[in-house]
Design a protein around this motif. Sequence first.
Motif, PDB file in Angstrom:
ATOM      1  N   SER A  81       0.941  -1.353  -0.096  1.00 13.71           N
ATOM      2  CA  SER A  81      -0.065   0.053  -0.018  1.00 13.71           C
ATOM      3  C   SER A  81       0.803   1.212   0.060  1.00 13.71           C
ATOM      4  O   SER A  81       1.972   1.165   0.384  1.00 13.71           O
ATOM      5  CB  SER A  81      -0.997  -0.113   1.320  1.00 13.71           C
ATOM      6  N   ALA A  82       0.317   2.345  -0.304  1.00 15.45           N
ATOM      7  CA  ALA A  82       0.984   3.590  -0.440  1.00 15.45           C
ATOM      8  C   ALA A  82       1.535   3.785   1.014  1.00 15.45           C
ATOM      9  O   ALA A  82       2.535   4.605   1.158  1.00 15.45           O
ATOM     10  CB  ALA A  82       0.022   4.757  -1.058  1.00 15.45           C
ATOM     11  N   LEU A  83       0.900   3.616   2.072  1.00 15.58           N
ATOM     12  CA  LEU A  83       1.072   3.982   3.421  1.00 15.58           C
ATOM     13  C   LEU A  83       2.474   3.165   3.765  1.00 15.58           C
ATOM     14  O   LEU A  83       3.240   3.841   4.461  1.00 15.58           O
ATOM     15  CB  LEU A  83      -0.172   3.859   4.280  1.00 15.58           C
ATOM     16  N   PHE A  84       2.371   2.090   3.490  1.00 15.17           N
ATOM     17  CA  PHE A  84       3.734   1.516   3.792  1.00 15.17           C
ATOM     18  C   PHE A  84       4.984   1.993   3.163  1.00 15.17           C
ATOM     19  O   PHE A  84       5.981   1.779   3.666  1.00 15.17           O
ATOM     20  CB  PHE A  84       3.570  -0.558   3.834  1.00 15.17           C
ATOM     21  N   THR A  85       4.657   2.268   1.844  1.00 15.13           N
ATOM     22  CA  THR A  85       5.815   2.674   1.058  1.00 15.13           C
ATOM     23  C   THR A  85       6.429   4.005   1.568  1.00 15.13           C
ATOM     24  O   THR A  85       7.484   4.294   1.833  1.00 15.13           O
ATOM     25  CB  THR A  85       5.267   2.982  -0.398  1.00 15.13           C
ATOM     26  N   VAL A  86       5.492   4.837   1.913  1.00 14.75           N
ATOM     27  CA  VAL A  86       5.784   6.155   2.713  1.00 14.75           C
ATOM     28  C   VAL A  86       6.725   5.831   3.852  1.00 14.75           C
ATOM     29  O   VAL A  86       7.674   6.415   4.200  1.00 14.75           O
ATOM     30  CB  VAL A  86       4.522   6.899   2.629  1.00 14.75           C
ATOM     31  N   ILE A  87       6.092   5.042   4.945  1.00 13.97           N
ATOM     32  CA  ILE A  87       6.847   4.686   6.141  1.00 13.97           C
ATOM     33  C   ILE A  87       8.103   3.968   5.684  1.00 13.97           C
ATOM     34  O   ILE A  87       8.977   4.446   6.545  1.00 13.97           O
ATOM     35  CB  ILE A  87       5.739   3.473   6.830  1.00 13.97           C
TER      36      ILE A  87
END
Length: 151
Positions: free
Chosen positions: A38-44
Motif C-alpha cells: 500500500s502507499a502508506l507502507f511505501t511512505v513509512i
Amino acid sequence: MHSAVLRFTIHVFASDLFSILLEKWTVVSMDKSGTERSALFTVIDILFGVAVMGTVGTLIGVIMGGGIMPLASGAGLLFGGVIGFMGGRRFLVSILVGTLLGGALAWVIAGPERISVGAGAGAAMGGFLGVQISMLLDMRAAKKKAAIGGA
C-alpha cells in the motif's frame, strides 16, 4: 526516415531479447498479492530509510571531518529514500541494529568520544550481514516452496 525504422527495429529486438532472457532465468515467481504494497507502507519505508541511512551518512561525515559531512549526509538521505522505496525494510533494520550495537560497544570499550566511529563501523557490518542473511532466508523460502511443489 531510414533511421526511424532502424531505431524501431533495434528497440523491438532489444525488448524481445530481454523477455527471452527473463523467461530463461526466472526461477521463482512471487504471487501477485505478495508484491503489492500500500502507499502508506511505501511512505513509512521511505521515511524509515531516510532516517536510518541519513544517520549513517551523518556518522560517516563526522568521522571523515571537514566539509564532507553535508555530502555524506545527503548521499545517506538519497540512498535511504531509494532503499525504502524499493522495500528494503530488513536491510534497514539490520543497519539500525548494527549502528546501535556498534555504538554501544565502542562506548563500553573506548569511551563516549568513540561512539560515532563504532556506530559507523557497526552500521557497515550490519548492512553486510543483513544482505547475507536476507539472501539466505530467500533461498531457504524458495527451497521450501519447491519442496512442497509450488514452483
